[in-house]
Design an enzyme around this catalytic site. Structure first.
Site, PDB file in Angstrom:
ATOM      1  N   LYS A   1      -2.108  -2.305 -11.520  1.00 26.27           N
ATOM      2  CA  LYS A   1      -0.962  -2.812 -11.045  1.00 26.27           C
ATOM      3  C   LYS A   1       0.011  -1.660 -10.607  1.00 26.27           C
ATOM      4  O   LYS A   1       0.833  -2.163  -9.497  1.00 26.27           O
ATOM      5  CB  LYS A   1      -0.057  -3.618 -12.230  1.00 26.27           C
TER       6      LYS A   1
ATOM      7  N   SER B   1       0.649   1.878  17.901  1.00 27.47           N
ATOM      8  CA  SER B   1       0.101   1.317  16.773  1.00 27.47           C
ATOM      9  C   SER B   1       0.584  -0.306  16.612  1.00 27.47           C
ATOM     10  O   SER B   1       0.092  -1.016  17.819  1.00 27.47           O
ATOM     11  CB  SER B   1       0.900   1.924  15.508  1.00 27.47           C
TER      12      SER B   1
END
Length: 291
Positions: free
Chosen positions: A154, A102
């Protein structure tokens, strides 16, 4: 003994004796806590700058051992290595130890040559996000979650609220964009030798031996053997580390303080909880590759 002294002489006295600076980049990327500085651009920039500053060194060796982490910090480290290599006109060798997966593999792409052990783990070219869901547990406990925001998304993907498919779709769109950036970089750096008949970008990882066959790395070997083959048997190596004191390494700047008391100097880390969480996350990253 004389070799140790030689590599510490002023550079003008070393130019007749080839040596290669070595920088070790090890650990999960971007997981910075008071007790675990983590691997980030800030933590490794001083060592990189110092390694590339040796005028007569023909190359810089980077040892990578990382299961990944922050895509932003991975790319920033990659960009700093490439910028220094071009500015100082140095060859960059990357040597993979246990893992370059990764974000760890993204950093490895900074090498002009990537060298691995046959059993190294390489690849995992993808993007992952993980969380938990506690809604049913909260119902059983009789706990009510109360959150007040000024934006309806949010608290998207909040583990204490039911899954919102719109939020999941938004996250996957972000992941796809980050993944595409990663793929583009791999193709830019390795495109001329990548094997076409294998899907290298689906998140799988391979041994170093397999990765060489796919074109993800260049050769099987080790630092000492490869650099002696390239620069001769007399080449010396100098490990470069960041210039940080012991207390700075252990203290950091996020809530940890150094205090003197009747029992001597002690570390008061208000971020111990953060450090514990970061340790568990890092442990999970390594465990993904059987380490």
């Amino acid at each position: 003994m004389f070799d140790w002294i030689r590599t510490r002489l002023p550079e003008r006295w070393q130019k007749d004796h080839p040596f290669v600076p070595v920088v070790r980049l090890s650990g999960a990327i971007g997981m910075v806590t008071p007790l675990r500085p983590g691997l980030s651009l800030a933590s490794c920039a001083p060592a990189l700058a110092k390694a590339f500053s040796y005028k007569h060194a023909p190359a810089v060796a980077i040892i990578v051992n990382s299961p990944g982490g922050s895509p932003v910090q991975s790319r920033l480290i990659y960009q700093r290595i490439r910028a220094l290599a071009e500015e100082k006109e140095k060859q960059v060798f990357v040597f993979v130890e246990d893992v370059a997966a990764s974000g760890g593999y993204l950093i490895a792409l900074a090498g002009d040559e990537i060298v691995v052990d046959p059993s190294s783990i390489v690849g995992s070219i993808g993007v992952v996000a993980a969380t938990f869901g506690f809604t049913e547990a909260m119902k059983k406990l009789g706990v009510e979650r109360r959150v007040y925001t000024s934006g309806e998304h949010k608290v998207m993907l909040d583990p204490f609220q039911p899954v919102d498919e719109e939020d999941v779709a938004h996250l996957k769109a972000l992941q796809a964009e980050i993944h595409e950036t990663f793929i583009d970089l791999v193709k830019e750096r390795r495109g001329d030798i990548l094997q076409d008949d294998v899907d290298l970008f689906n998140g799988r990882y391979w041994t170093g031996q397999q990765a060489q066959g796919f074109g993800l790395v260049d050769k099987i070997g080790d630092l000492r053997g490869v650099l002696r083959e390239r620069y001769g048997p007399d080449v010396k190596f100098k490990l470069i580390s960041s210039d940080r004191s012991f207390l700075m390494r252990r203290g950091g700047a996020r809530g940890a303080t150094i205090a003197a008391g009747p029992d001597g100097v002690r570390l008061e880390a208000s971020g111990l909880a953060d450090d514990l969480v970061s340790t568990l996350e890092e442990r999970a990253l390594w465990a993904r590759y059987g380490l």
